[in-house]
Scaffold this motif. Sequence first.
Motif, PDB file in Angstrom:
ATOM      1  N   ALA A   3      -2.649  -4.991   9.673  1.00  0.00           N
ATOM      2  CA  ALA A   3      -1.830  -4.136  10.552  1.00  0.00           C
ATOM      3  C   ALA A   3      -0.339  -4.344  10.316  1.00  0.00           C
ATOM      4  O   ALA A   3       0.434  -3.379  10.291  1.00  0.00           O
ATOM      5  N   PHE A   4       0.083  -5.593  10.117  1.00  0.00           N
ATOM      6  CA  PHE A   4       1.510  -5.841   9.920  1.00  0.00           C
ATOM      7  C   PHE A   4       1.986  -5.365   8.554  1.00  0.00           C
ATOM      8  O   PHE A   4       3.168  -5.053   8.393  1.00  0.00           O
ATOM      9  N   ASP A   5       1.088  -5.280   7.584  1.00  0.00           N
ATOM     10  CA  ASP A   5       1.452  -4.671   6.302  1.00  0.00           C
ATOM     11  C   ASP A   5       1.702  -3.181   6.482  1.00  0.00           C
ATOM     12  O   ASP A   5       2.641  -2.618   5.919  1.00  0.00           O
ATOM     13  N   VAL A   6       0.861  -2.551   7.284  1.00  0.00           N
ATOM     14  CA  VAL A   6       1.026  -1.126   7.576  1.00  0.00           C
ATOM     15  C   VAL A   6       2.334  -0.896   8.326  1.00  0.00           C
ATOM     16  O   VAL A   6       3.128  -0.026   7.984  1.00  0.00           O
ATOM     17  N   PRO A  42       5.273  14.553  -1.139  1.00  0.00           N
ATOM     18  CA  PRO A  42       4.101  13.765  -1.538  1.00  0.00           C
ATOM     19  C   PRO A  42       4.183  12.297  -1.095  1.00  0.00           C
ATOM     20  O   PRO A  42       3.170  11.691  -0.750  1.00  0.00           O
ATOM     21  N   ALA A  43       5.385  11.740  -1.080  1.00  0.00           N
ATOM     22  CA  ALA A  43       5.552  10.354  -0.609  1.00  0.00           C
ATOM     23  C   ALA A  43       5.246  10.253   0.884  1.00  0.00           C
ATOM     24  O   ALA A  43       4.599   9.308   1.333  1.00  0.00           O
ATOM     25  N   LYS A  49      -1.383   9.039   4.770  1.00  0.00           N
ATOM     26  CA  LYS A  49      -2.712   8.607   4.322  1.00  0.00           C
ATOM     27  C   LYS A  49      -2.935   7.136   4.651  1.00  0.00           C
ATOM     28  O   LYS A  49      -4.010   6.753   5.130  1.00  0.00           O
ATOM     29  N   VAL A  50      -1.938   6.305   4.423  1.00  0.00           N
ATOM     30  CA  VAL A  50      -2.056   4.873   4.743  1.00  0.00           C
ATOM     31  C   VAL A  50      -2.289   4.697   6.245  1.00  0.00           C
ATOM     32  O   VAL A  50      -3.163   3.922   6.662  1.00  0.00           O
ATOM     33  N   LEU A  51      -1.535   5.431   7.056  1.00  0.00           N
ATOM     34  CA  LEU A  51      -1.720   5.343   8.511  1.00  0.00           C
ATOM     35  C   LEU A  51      -3.120   5.805   8.901  1.00  0.00           C
ATOM     36  O   LEU A  51      -3.785   5.175   9.730  1.00  0.00           O
ATOM     37  N   ASN A  54      -5.954   3.370   7.696  1.00  0.00           N
ATOM     38  CA  ASN A  54      -5.958   2.092   8.395  1.00  0.00           C
ATOM     39  C   ASN A  54      -6.119   2.246   9.901  1.00  0.00           C
ATOM     40  O   ASN A  54      -5.964   1.282  10.648  1.00  0.00           O
ATOM     41  N   GLY A  55      -6.418   3.461  10.335  1.00  0.00           N
ATOM     42  CA  GLY A  55      -6.758   3.707  11.731  1.00  0.00           C
ATOM     43  C   GLY A  55      -5.604   3.880  12.683  1.00  0.00           C
ATOM     44  O   GLY A  55      -5.813   3.975  13.893  1.00  0.00           O
ATOM     45  N   PHE A  56      -4.371   3.932  12.196  1.00  0.00           N
ATOM     46  CA  PHE A  56      -3.212   4.084  13.074  1.00  0.00           C
ATOM     47  C   PHE A  56      -2.969   5.530  13.479  1.00  0.00           C
ATOM     48  O   PHE A  56      -2.283   5.793  14.458  1.00  0.00           O
TER      49      PHE A  56
END
Length: 117
Positions: A3-6, A42-43, A49-51, A54-56
């Motif tokens: 989570a902290f990486d996200v 796109p960025a 996509k990362v959010l 990872n369920g955020f």
Amino acid sequence: MHAFDVLGDPVRRRILELLASGEQASGVISAAIQEEFGISQPAVSQHLKVLRDNGFASVRAEGTRRLYAVDAAPLRQVDDWLERFRGFWEQRLDALGTELARGKRERRRHEEVSEDD
């Protein structure tokens, strides 16, 4: 991803801040992030996509639009982890509250004395 990486990325934190006010279309999010951070669409999509992965954040389709919203479950996990550290700042905030109250009382007393003159 932890989570902290996200949450360690300022773009992803800003996206979550935008979503905190309610569901947002991907185009609205992209426009705001592109303007603030100067990154490409796109960025921004990769950050979304990362959010999402990872369920955020959750996403739902409405016609051709993609609407994103915060998913609070991972944030509760972060809050649970932070719980053990809350005492470090809560004591200081309590002390600050006491000092602010003391200052208000002293100002009132000073004002009352000034009115009596």
